[in-house]
Design an enzyme around this catalytic site. Structure first.
Site, short mmCIF file in Angstrom:
data_model
loop_
_atom_site.label_atom_id
_atom_site.label_comp_id
_atom_site.label_asym_id
_atom_site.label_seq_id
_atom_site.Cartn_x
_atom_site.Cartn_y
_atom_site.Cartn_z
N CYS A 89 0.83 -1.20 0.00
CA CYS A 89 0.00 0.00 0.00
C CYS A 89 0.87 1.26 0.00
CB CYS A 89 -0.98 -0.04 1.18
SG CYS A 89 -2.32 1.14 1.00
N HIS A 179 -3.72 -5.51 0.59
CA HIS A 179 -3.15 -5.91 1.88
C HIS A 179 -3.08 -7.43 2.02
CE1 HIS A 179 -2.79 -1.97 3.80
NE2 HIS A 179 -3.78 -1.64 2.98
N GLU A 181 -1.70 -9.12 4.21
CA GLU A 181 -1.62 -9.55 5.61
C GLU A 181 -3.00 -9.78 6.24
OE1 GLU A 181 -0.99 -6.64 4.36
OE2 GLU A 181 -1.47 -4.96 5.69
N SER A 233 -0.01 -14.89 37.72
CA SER A 233 -1.37 -14.34 37.86
C SER A 233 -2.45 -15.33 37.44
CB SER A 233 -1.50 -13.09 36.99
OG SER A 233 -1.53 -13.47 35.62
N GLY A 234 -2.06 -16.40 36.74
CA GLY A 234 -3.09 -17.29 36.20
C GLY A 234 -3.40 -16.94 34.75
N GLY A 235 -2.86 -15.82 34.27
CA GLY A 235 -3.03 -15.44 32.87
C GLY A 235 -2.05 -16.21 32.00
N VAL A 236 -2.25 -16.09 30.68
CA VAL A 236 -1.44 -16.88 29.75
C VAL A 236 0.04 -16.49 29.83
CG1 VAL A 236 -1.07 -17.44 27.32
CG2 VAL A 236 -3.38 -17.05 28.17
N ASP A 237 0.33 -15.18 29.80
CA ASP A 237 1.72 -14.76 29.69
C ASP A 237 2.56 -15.20 30.89
OD1 ASP A 237 0.82 -13.61 27.38
OD2 ASP A 237 0.72 -11.58 28.18
N SER A 238 2.07 -14.90 32.10
CA SER A 238 2.89 -15.26 33.25
C SER A 238 2.98 -16.78 33.40
CB SER A 238 2.39 -14.60 34.54
OG SER A 238 1.15 -15.13 34.94
N SER A 239 1.96 -17.50 32.97
CA SER A 239 2.02 -18.96 33.06
C SER A 239 3.05 -19.53 32.11
CB SER A 239 0.65 -19.58 32.72
OG SER A 239 -0.32 -19.13 33.63
#
Ligand code: XMP
Length: 529
Positions: A89, A179, A181, A233-239
């Site tokens: 583009c 585009h 993507e 925390s139980g979230g994806v990232d910290s797990s």
């Protein structure tokens, strides 16, 4: 073990950001082809470009127009690198204008689906046109190329863009007006794969297995024999950070899980159980988690506070206090692990250049590094969320955790309207657990993006059995969204809502009425506060 020696970052693409809303999507598509890439602002210095040593360059779109003088331009050194360049583009338009072609403002803005027609053989597009001479693509542009630069040929056209795709086969410069993507473009993935893998010659080493192996080696090198602390925390990232660190450094890792009294039902037990499959051989039998019961501390500080932003600030600050205290009590810890992911890195870099949208202020552990004298280990810094999920699964974390709906840092604190009380949180936890359990049992959980119950401390009359009840109200909220910026309320089946409502009113004496939220975002937000 040849793979341990391979540098999975060696073959990489440089993506120059001209301000398109799709730039991160371009990078994610390149990574999905197994090729590492990084995003930099368009005005990166020539020295930084050559130090990065890309195998190819992609130029993003932009809301700007090259028909005006003071708008972004491609660094000239890009054209001297001798590697393939793909302009998308605005990237195409800027390339055309800078190499001697012409770009005009079009009276017709082309937005949405368009058919492109193959014009002649193309190094880039032959696989796109392998089955048909016409392909449906996604367009979003006002300007268009009117004269191609010397050495370029036109490889595809559309009704509103005669030069929908151009290329200089000798210099391996390519430009597309559409585009590739976005998923609305048919064969967009084939185009990006062709560019990244074949034309730039990247082998495809960027795979979950290699990323994990590479991250484990890097963590070991970085922290050595030191001890590391992580806020789980139980979230994806910290797990995922916890699973990676456990496999990399085993007992050197201690996780701190803060129970702020505003968590979902059985949160701490579920987090612990989730790790049973993610403990690599020879590391730990079980994750080393310290659970801190800080419920009273949080609830005491929240007493009498009903303003949502004030509540958020108190919860954030108290978290830092508690975490800091617990981490300091651990002996000889030098490192703090964080689940920072690549979009956070891009946003903070962009904000230094003054181009960013404001960084989220509500990040759970924001402020910790400044307060603590610990060094940072951030093994997800290079990864997009979808990559974090893939490596989480690869590490053995259960899909139920990896694909869990997002849960806000302030937790139930922003789902209890007004003042937060322990008794309200107890009721809300039960109602929320019933709703989520039923969604899972009805196979609806994965069809909605986020679902939860909200506590409304307004009194309403109900009659249950023979008894009159004058109690509070629970609202159910379920939304469908891709990016959480806009969302549609989920059209859950009436019978399902009826069943959940009956269960909540029958099983929880403190609830007299259940309502279903039918507001979309905008104008409503997803959370009620
Ligand atoms: P809204 O309510 O802004 O929510 O439409 C969009 C997404 O952000 C989450 N959210 C938060 N997450 N701290 C967080 O960590 C917060 O204070 C917060 N507020 C909203 C919300 O759950 C949804 O996924």
């Amino acid at each position: 073990m040849q793979s341990a020696l391979r540098d999975i970052h060696a073959q990489r693409l440089l993506i120059l950001d001209f301000g398109s809303q799709y730039t991160q999507l371009i990078a994610r598509r390149v990574r999905e082809c197994g090729v590492y890439c990084e995003i930099y602002p368009f005005d990166i210095s020539a020295d930084d470009i050559s130090a990065f040593a890309p195998a190819g360059v992609i130029l993003s779109g932009s809301p700007e127009t090259v028909t005006e003088g003071a708008t972004p331009r491609i660094p000239e050194s890009i054209f001297a690198l001798g590697v393939p360049v793909l302009g998308i583009c605005y990237g195409l338009q800027a390339m055309a204008a800078q190499l001697g072609g012409e770009v005009v403002a079009s009276n017709l803005r082309e937005f949405g689906h368009a058919q492109i027609q193959a014009e002649q053989n193309s190094l880039l597009l032959d696989s796109v046109f392998a089955d048909a001479d016409q392909v449906s693509v996604w367009m979003s542009h006002g300007d268009k190329v009117s004269v191609m630069p010397e050495g370029f040929v036109c490889t595809a056209s559309s009704p509103n863009a005669p030069f929908a795709a151009i290329e200089n086969p000798e210099r391996r410069f390519f430009g597309v007006q559409f585009h590739p993507e976005v998923t609305h473009t048919d064969k967009g993935e084939a185009l990006i794969r062709r560019f990244a893998r074949d034309l730039c010659g990247c082998a495809g080493d960027w795979t979950p297995a290699n990323i994990v192996e590479d991250a484990i080696t890097a963590i070991r090198q970085q922290v050595g024999a030191d001890k590391v602390v992580l806020g789980l925390s139980g979230g994806v990232d910290s797990s995922v950070v916890a699973a990676l660190l456990a496999q990399a450094i085993g007992e050197q890792l201690t996780c701190i899980f803060v129970d702020n009294g505003l968590l979902r039902k059985n949160e701490s037990e579920e987090v612990r159980a989730a790790f049973s499959g993610a403990m690599g051989e020879g590391t730990l039998a079980e994750l080393n988690i310290i659970t801190v019961n800080a419920q009273d501390e949080f609830l005491d500080k929240l007493a009498g506070v009903d303003d949502p932003e004030a509540k958020r600030k108190i919860i954030g600050a108290t978290f830092i206090d508690v975490f800091d205290r617990e981490a300091t009590a651990l002996k000889d810890v030098n490192w703090l692990a964080q689940g920072t992911i690549y979009p956070d890195v891009i946003e903070s870099a962009a904000s230094k250049y003054g181009k960013a949208h404001v960084i989220k202020s509500h990040h759970n552990v924001g402020g910790l590094p400044e307060r603590m004298t610990l060094k940072l280990v951030e093994p997800l810094r290079e990864l997009f969320k979808d990559e974090v999920r893939k490596i989480g699964l690869h590490l053995g974390l259960p899909a139920s955790l990896i694909f869990r709906h997002p849960f806000p840092g302030p937790g139930l604190g922003v789902r209890i309207l007004g003042e937060v009380k322990a008794s309200y949180a107890d009721v809300l936890r039960e109602a929320d657990a019933i709703f989520i359990r039923e969604l899972r049992d009805a196979d609806l959980y994965d069809q909605v993006s986020q679902a939860f119950a909200v506590y409304l401390p307004v009194k309403s009359v109900g009659v249950v059995g023979d008894a009159r009840r004058y109690e509070h109200v629970i609202a159910l909220r379920a939304v469908e969204t891709i990016d959480f910026m806009t969302a549609r309320w989920a059209h859950l089946p009436y019978e399902f809502i009826e069943h959940v409502s009956n269960r909540i009113i029958n099983e929880i004496a403190a609830v007299s009425r259940v309502v279903y939220d039918v507001s979309s975002k905008p104008p409503a937000t997803i959370e009620w506060e």
